[in-house]
Design a protein around this motif. Structure first.
Motif: not given
Length: 591
Positions: A468, A472, A503, A565, A568-569
């Protein structure tokens, strides 16, 4: 209301799960072993009450396999179970032979006799009495067609013995007298009549082995630490002298298994093994062989049977007289072999083409070492390689190997520390297609074993942080630079795609075995044609589910789109958890 629906759906799920597990025992064909790499089928359980080594015969067409298994039941005492298996790997008969056995019996051996079987075994009335040999004939209805009769004279103590048949249905028996260390011989006709009464064959010898071809009977035996060989013709006189072939040094405390003898393409094959039980090498074993042309024992070549400790990834295409498409080549150097190869068994009859030997050998499965059955192939006097015939997590031992006219292999072996379970496997395409089918017991194993290891894989979440990291960092920098950004903006979308690609690439770099591991194959034997499909489809589905979860969250918050963010998480959390659940087994030693 929502809570009630969740409770209801969870209850239904638990009910379906428990029903599947409980019904698993009702799956067709009983318990089966896992499928080994290569051409052998999964193993079909024939018995779970074996008290000794089974014996079997395979008819030339391969559509009838007859097995005799010594069994012991606390209520009924000793018995011989007679089992028939057809070309579809179905057990068509399983019943006890009506023999009225003595309190102590061991080592039943069978030889085909036209439509019937010669059956020979050792028996004694008490532990203070010596072992004696008995003989009978049974037909394929498990009926006794010749009354059991004692073959040995009653004055000796029978130790090791061996039998062989000829094209006329006649049987030859040799046995060792453990008191005088001599070897005796007797012959019986296909109708159960004694052709030649017991006679002294070798004045000083032990552990006899024999096999008959159209010309003669080939006999091997030990005399101290010397291996002898001879041929017996119709006009041969006894006792035999024999020719010394080799010296086999067995240290005090170690154990010699064999010799066993086989014939293929005008070559004679002799195999034996030594189990080391003392010293620094205790717990290891080696198997050696001698090969020489018929009637030319002076040209004997001696070598070790060698087997890699890990074999699944070494299979190569094979073309020969045996029904195999893949074979593991022999290790080029002896030191590359596994340290445990024991209990060789050859084909019971002369072969046209390849000679086959089955052994018990250590194989590394995941992070542990397990004793499996390996099947070696010899052609024109040369060791070509081997294939692994079993895939179990217990001791596989005492193999029986045979072929049919189609070149298909038929393997029977004992399983477990006590060896009370007996299994059958084959390379016959018809039977293999049936044995390799998934049954309900496989589903229960997949749910239980796979579920537990999936949870274990998820617990390895900290190992996924490097996957990640790059994406990240990109998303955090974007968020710090533009606090009001969200996934609807062009720059955010571009950087988000770039982060997700990084990723996936990082994940493959840290788990390259994802490219070769077939998902779920650690717990379930999938049909061969599905391997490539699963390797491609499952990673795509995992990535898709991660994006679906993020999209579902975005649509629920349409008034205020989530940041890149957050998006993506969501994707990588779902993707990582599913990846670890499915592929975390790689960390646990699957590859």
């Amino acid at each position: 209301m929502l809570r009630r629906n969740i409770i209801h759906k969870f209850t239904v799920f638990v009910f379906i799960l428990l029903s599947t597990v409980l019904l698993a025992g009702c799956g067709g064909m009983g318990q089966k072993t896992r499928k080994p790499p290569g051409n052998f089928s999964r193993g079909l359980q024939l018995s779970d009450k074996a008290s000794g080594t089974p014996s079997a015969v395979v008819n030339p067409e391969g559509n009838l396999i007859q097995v005799v298994i010594p069994s012991q039941d606390g209520d009924s005492g000793n018995s011989f179970r007679y089992i028939q298996i057809d070309q579809d790997a179905r057990i068509t008969m399983d019943q006890e032979l009506a023999l009225g056995l003595a309190p102590y019996v061991r080592s039943p051996k069978v030889v085909i006799n036209g439509e019937e079987l010669h059956l020979v075994w050792a028996a004694r009335q008490s532990t203070s009495k010596g072992w004696e040999l008995w003989h009978t004939i049974i037909n394929n209805n498990a009926e006794i067609t010749s009354l059991p009769k004692q073959i040995s004279q009653g004055t000796e103590r029978v130790s090791q013995f061996d039998i062989t048949g000829d094209d006329h249905g006649n049987l030859t028996i040799v046995w060792e007298d453990s008191e005088s260390f001599s070897v005796h011989i007797s012959r019986i006709s296909g109708r159960g009549e004694i052709i030649s009464p017991p006679a002294l064959m070798i004045t000083e010898g032990e552990v006899p082995a024999l096999i008959a071809d159209i010309e003669s009977i080939h006999v091997a035996w030990m005399q101290g630490d010397k291996l002898f060989y001879s041929q017996v013709f119709d006009d041969s006189s006894f006792p035999l002298e024999g020719e010394e072939l080799a010296k086999i040094q067995v240290a005090v405390g170690n154990r010699l298994d064999g010799p066993v003898i086989g014939i293929a393409d005008s070559h004679v094959y002799l195999f034996w093994s030594i189990l080391r039980q003392v010293g620094l090498e205790a717990g290891t074993a080696i198997t050696e062989y001698l090969i020489f042309p018929k009637s030319e024992p002076a040209q004997a070549h001696r070598a070790l049977v060698t087997i890699f400790p890990v074999s699944g990834d070494l299979l190569q295409p094979y073309q020969g007289s045996i029904s195999l498409s893949q074979l593991v080549p022999a290790p080029p150097e002896n030191y590359m072999s596994t340290n445990y190869i024991l209990d060789p068994r050859t084909l019971p009859n002369p072969a046209q083409g390849a000679q086959i030997v089955a052994v018990s050998a250590n194989q590394n499965l995941r992070l542990d070492s397990h004793i499996q059955i390996a099947v070696g192939i010899f052609e024109e006097g040369n060791y070509q390689g081997y294939t692994v015939g079993t895939h179990t997590t217990e001791i596989s031992q005492n193999p029986y190997i045979s072929t049919d006219t189609g070149g298909n292999l038929h393997l029977i072996w004992r399983e477990g520390f006590s060896g009370n379970r007996v299994y059958y496997a084959t390379t016959s395409p018809t039977a293999k297609g049936i044995l390799d089918r998934v049954v309900l017991s496989d589903i229960s194993n997949f749910l239980l074993s796979g579920g537990l290891e999936a949870i274990t894989g998820i617990l390895l979440f900290p190992f996924a942080f490097p996957w990640m990291a790059i994406g990240l960092v990109m998303m955090i920098i974007l968020r710090l630079a533009r606090n009001d950004e969200d996934v609807t903006q062009r720059l955010s979308q571009f950087l988000l795609v770039l982060a997700l690609v990084s990723y996936q690439i990082s994940k493959l770099l840290f788990l390259p075995d994802m490219l070769i591991y077939v998902p779920f194959s650690a717990w379930l034997d999938l049909p061969e044609g599905l391997g490539l499909i699963f390797r491609i489809a499952v990673p795509i589905m995992i990535a898709g589910l991660g994006i679906t979860a993020a999209e579902w969250r975005r649509r629920r918050s349409s008034d205020s789109p989530p940041s890149s963010l957050a998006y993506y998480m969501t994707v990588i959390l779902v993707d990582t958890l599913l990846t670890l659940a499915v592929y975390g087994v790689i960390f646990l030693g699957e590859y």
